[in-house]
Each structure stands twice: as C-alpha cells, then as structure tokens.
Design an enzyme around this catalytic site. Structure first.
Site, PDB file in Angstrom:
ATOM      1  CB  CYS A  93      59.215 -49.541 107.709  1.00 27.79           C
ATOM      2  SG  CYS A  93      60.045 -48.154 106.904  1.00 27.79           S
ATOM      3  CB  CYS A 121      57.367 -45.085 101.071  1.00 26.40           C
ATOM      4  SG  CYS A 121      56.605 -46.567 101.792  1.00 26.40           S
TER       5      CYS A 121
HETATM    6 FE1  FES Z   1      58.989 -47.896 104.997  1.00 29.72          FE
HETATM    7 FE2  FES Z   1      58.408 -48.043 102.461  1.00 29.72          FE
HETATM    8  S1  FES Z   1      57.805 -49.472 104.007  1.00 29.72           S
HETATM    9  S2  FES Z   1      59.781 -46.658 103.428  1.00 29.72           S
END
Ligand code: FES
Length: 143
Positions: free
Chosen positions: A33, A102
């Site tokens: 991400c 996360c």
């Molecule tokens: Fe990657 Fe939250 S979407 S840390």
C-alpha cells in the site's frame, strides 16, 4: 465498517509527533500500500517512558499507531513485546479484514524502534522478532 474506537483514534490520534533524542526510532513501510509509519520511543531503566509516532498512511494506520503507542507507554520491554497487532486490534474493537495489515505495520514500527534501541545500546532484547519480509525497514540515522 470501523468501530467507534478506531474512529476516535483516527479523528483524535494520541501521541502524534516526534521525540527529540529518542532512545529508539523505527520507520517501516508496507510494500503493497506504500504507507509509512515511524515510531519514537523514550526508554529509561528498561521502561518505555514515552512513545510518539508519525504516520503517512490510511486512517487505520493512524488509529493503530495511536493505540500501539498508548499501549506501550509505561511498559517494560518484555511487556511491550506483548503489544502485537492482535492486541492493538483487540484494543480498537477490531478492524475490517482488508485493514489488518495496518495493525501489522504498527507492530513492525514498534519492533523496529526497539531494534534501533537495542542496536544503539549493544543489547539483545529477548523475543524481539526479525523484520518481516513484506515490510521495508529503514536504517535510522537520527541520534
Ligand atoms: Fe496500508 Fe493502512 S492501507 S497501512
């Protein structure tokens, strides 16, 4: 989709900022991400006296960093290792499945800061895991 606690820690995050002259600093990024977290720890006599964070990432990254830093403050190093991503999620009343990583990033940032502290002090912290493969850990250059 998010619990009230997640929303609370996202909209009103605790412990945002940096600690000058921190005992340990850990910066990690998730390869998929692209979100980045940095955790600062002030450690005195084997106890985490203060913890702060800077997060460049999603709302769940902010909420999990906030909760993780809250959970480790006042803890000994072995106690801090019990602050796993699961413990952070439990304290936040859960996260949606797509946001579990996360909380893993928060755990990794905490571990990276502890590794930095151990390295700077020539210590070994028993039970402190090695960096995970899908997490990019940065070499810290700060004092
Ligand atoms: Fe990657 Fe939250 S979407 S840390």
């Amino acid at each position: 989709m998010y619990s009230e606690k997640v929303m609370d820690h996202f909209t009103n995050p605790r412990n945002v900022g940096k600690i000058e002259g921190a005992s340990g600093v850990g910066t990690v990024g998730n390869a998929r991400c692209g979100d980045i977290m940095r955790v600062y720890l002030k450690i005195e006599g084997g106890v985490i006296e203060d913890a702060k964070f800077e997060t460049f990432g999603c709302g769940a990254a902010v909420a999990t960093s906030s909760m993780a830093t809250e959970l480790v403050k006042g803890r000994t190093l072995p106690e801090a290792l019990e602050v796993t991503n699961q413990a952070v999620m439990d304290a936040l009343d859960g996260l949606p499945p797509v946001k579990v990583h996360c909380s893993c990033l928060a755990e990794e940032a905490l571990h990276a800061a502890l590794r930095d502290y151990a390295k700077k002090n020539g210590l070994e912290i028993e039970g402190l895991p090695e960096p995970k493969e899908d997490t990019h850990e940065r070499e810290e250059t700060e004092a």
